[in-house]
Write a protein that holds these residues in place. Structure first.
Motif, short mmCIF file in Angstrom:
data_model
loop_
_atom_site.label_atom_id
_atom_site.label_comp_id
_atom_site.label_asym_id
_atom_site.label_seq_id
_atom_site.Cartn_x
_atom_site.Cartn_y
_atom_site.Cartn_z
N ALA A 44 5.94 -15.12 -3.57
CA ALA A 44 5.15 -14.63 -2.45
C ALA A 44 5.96 -13.72 -1.53
O ALA A 44 5.40 -13.06 -0.66
CB ALA A 44 4.59 -15.80 -1.66
N ARG A 45 7.28 -13.66 -1.71
CA ARG A 45 8.12 -12.82 -0.84
C ARG A 45 7.73 -11.35 -0.92
O ARG A 45 8.01 -10.59 0.00
CB ARG A 45 9.59 -12.97 -1.21
CG ARG A 45 10.19 -14.34 -0.90
CD ARG A 45 11.67 -14.32 -1.13
NE ARG A 45 12.00 -13.87 -2.48
CZ ARG A 45 13.16 -13.29 -2.82
NH1 ARG A 45 14.08 -13.08 -1.90
NH2 ARG A 45 13.38 -12.94 -4.06
N HIS A 46 7.11 -10.95 -2.02
CA HIS A 46 6.77 -9.54 -2.20
C HIS A 46 5.32 -9.23 -1.80
O HIS A 46 4.83 -8.15 -2.09
CB HIS A 46 6.96 -9.14 -3.67
CG HIS A 46 8.36 -9.30 -4.16
ND1 HIS A 46 9.43 -8.61 -3.62
CD2 HIS A 46 8.88 -10.09 -5.14
CE1 HIS A 46 10.55 -8.95 -4.25
NE2 HIS A 46 10.24 -9.84 -5.18
N SER A 47 4.66 -10.15 -1.14
CA SER A 47 3.23 -9.99 -0.90
C SER A 47 2.88 -8.77 -0.05
O SER A 47 1.77 -8.24 -0.15
CB SER A 47 2.66 -11.25 -0.24
OG SER A 47 3.30 -11.50 0.99
N LEU A 48 3.80 -8.30 0.78
CA LEU A 48 3.51 -7.14 1.63
C LEU A 48 3.73 -5.82 0.92
O LEU A 48 3.62 -4.76 1.55
CB LEU A 48 4.36 -7.20 2.91
CG LEU A 48 3.94 -8.27 3.91
CD1 LEU A 48 4.86 -8.26 5.13
CD2 LEU A 48 2.50 -8.07 4.36
N VAL A 49 4.03 -5.85 -0.36
CA VAL A 49 4.22 -4.60 -1.11
C VAL A 49 2.95 -3.75 -1.08
O VAL A 49 3.01 -2.52 -1.10
CB VAL A 49 4.66 -4.89 -2.56
CG1 VAL A 49 3.53 -5.54 -3.35
CG2 VAL A 49 5.11 -3.60 -3.25
N THR A 50 1.80 -4.41 -1.02
CA THR A 50 0.55 -3.65 -0.99
C THR A 50 0.44 -2.83 0.28
O THR A 50 -0.18 -1.75 0.28
CB THR A 50 -0.66 -4.59 -1.10
OG1 THR A 50 -0.60 -5.56 -0.03
CG2 THR A 50 -0.68 -5.30 -2.44
N GLU A 51 1.05 -3.31 1.37
CA GLU A 51 0.93 -2.63 2.66
C GLU A 51 2.04 -1.61 2.90
O GLU A 51 1.79 -0.55 3.46
CB GLU A 51 0.91 -3.66 3.80
CG GLU A 51 -0.14 -4.75 3.62
CD GLU A 51 -1.53 -4.18 3.38
OE1 GLU A 51 -1.92 -3.24 4.09
OE2 GLU A 51 -2.22 -4.68 2.47
N HIS A 52 3.26 -1.93 2.48
CA HIS A 52 4.35 -0.99 2.79
C HIS A 52 4.60 0.02 1.67
O HIS A 52 5.34 1.00 1.88
CB HIS A 52 5.65 -1.74 3.12
CG HIS A 52 6.33 -2.42 1.96
ND1 HIS A 52 6.88 -1.75 0.90
CD2 HIS A 52 6.56 -3.75 1.72
CE1 HIS A 52 7.43 -2.60 0.06
NE2 HIS A 52 7.23 -3.82 0.52
N ALA A 53 4.00 -0.18 0.51
CA ALA A 53 4.21 0.76 -0.59
C ALA A 53 2.91 1.35 -1.14
O ALA A 53 2.72 2.57 -1.16
CB ALA A 53 5.00 0.08 -1.72
N LEU A 54 2.00 0.48 -1.57
CA LEU A 54 0.78 0.98 -2.22
C LEU A 54 -0.17 1.69 -1.26
O LEU A 54 -0.65 2.79 -1.56
CB LEU A 54 0.05 -0.18 -2.90
CG LEU A 54 0.69 -0.72 -4.18
CD1 LEU A 54 0.00 -2.00 -4.60
CD2 LEU A 54 0.62 0.30 -5.27
N ARG A 55 -0.43 1.09 -0.12
CA ARG A 55 -1.40 1.69 0.81
C ARG A 55 -0.93 3.07 1.29
O ARG A 55 -1.71 4.02 1.30
CB ARG A 55 -1.66 0.75 1.98
CG ARG A 55 -2.89 1.13 2.80
CD ARG A 55 -3.20 0.10 3.87
NE ARG A 55 -3.52 -1.21 3.32
CZ ARG A 55 -4.72 -1.56 2.88
NH1 ARG A 55 -5.72 -0.69 2.93
NH2 ARG A 55 -4.92 -2.77 2.39
N PRO A 56 0.34 3.25 1.69
CA PRO A 56 0.78 4.58 2.08
C PRO A 56 0.69 5.61 0.96
O PRO A 56 0.38 6.78 1.21
CB PRO A 56 2.24 4.36 2.51
CG PRO A 56 2.30 2.93 2.91
CD PRO A 56 1.37 2.22 1.97
#
Length: 238
Positions: A131-143
């Motif tokens: 779960a440590r990588h859960s913010l990848v959608t916000e800091h990488a994919l969304r931009p």
């Protein structure tokens, strides 16, 4: 109605492809179910046929690399790029490598036409070991997809290894599928008795301009565009 699914999983089978398939199934189920509940109004039933095409990037890895060198896509890669450009909606799912999307995933969207995703609703997802990588959608994919001027849906779905089989993941998948369905089929915007949500897709795309600010994050609520200068003035008063 056509949904294209881009999966960057490297193994077969892969959790990335599994998540992509479940997101597509949730979107299709919501769109078709909503259309069956009097989607045409006045008791007229609307038949919504949802076609799903899956693009496995691991099968295109060599052609993607070749495109960078030659500037020309191979036949299979060209067909995949055309499918994405012609889709009514896109589901894009990547595994996490080094706290970001995979190189293969990024390379595919590096070679796509710069206008192919303009105004297109995109549902993003990612898979990882923890779960440590859960913010990848916000800091990488969304931009990434915002840069490509896509309409990135509010709910992104991240699935860690321990999430599979858990109720929370199923709920996030259902919510994300419902959001994409709202933009693909008018009848899918809301099927609750007595609800009458009207979401104008063109109005939803408009807030992506640099002159406005989105004040609502859920397409079910609709979007309101506030000129940036007015938004700043309001903050200064507060």
């Amino acid at each position: 109605m056509r949904i294209v699914v881009v999966s960057a999983g490297l193994s077969s089978p892969s959790s990335t492809r599994l998540l992509a398939d479940r997101l597509a199934a949730a979107t299709r189920e919501r769109a078709e179910a909503a259309a069956g509940v009097g989607g045409g109004g006045a008791g007229v039933e609307v038949q919504v046929e949802v076609e799903v095409e899956v693009i496995e990037l691991r099968d295109l890895a060599t052609e993607i690399a070749g495109h960078f060198v030659t500037g020309f896509p191979g036949a299979r890669l060209a067909a995949a790029l055309d499918a994405v450009a012609a889709a009514d909606g896109l589901i894009a799912v990547t595994p996490v490598f080094a706290a970001s999307y995979s190189g293969l995933f990024k390379s595919f969207f590096d070679v796509i036409d710069k206008d192919a995703l303009t105004g297109k609703p995109v549902l993003i997802g990612a898979t990882g070991g923890t779960a440590r990588h859960s913010l990848v959608t916000e800091h990488a994919l969304r931009p990434l997809f915002t840069y490509l001027r896509a309409l990135v849906l509010p709910t992104a779905v991240y699935a860690a290894s321990e999430d599979w089989g858990q109720e929370g993941l199923a709920q996030r998948i259902a919510r994300a599928g419902a959001e994409l369905a709202r933009f693909l089929a008018p009848a899918a915007r809301d099927t609750a008795p007595g609800a009458a949500l009207e979401v104008d897709t063109s109005a939803a795309i408009a807030p992506r301009s640099l002159t406005g600010a989105i004040t609502s994050v859920d397409p079910a609520d609709g979007f309101q565009v506030v000129p940036f200068a007015r938004h700043l003035a309001a903050l200064a008063v507060e």
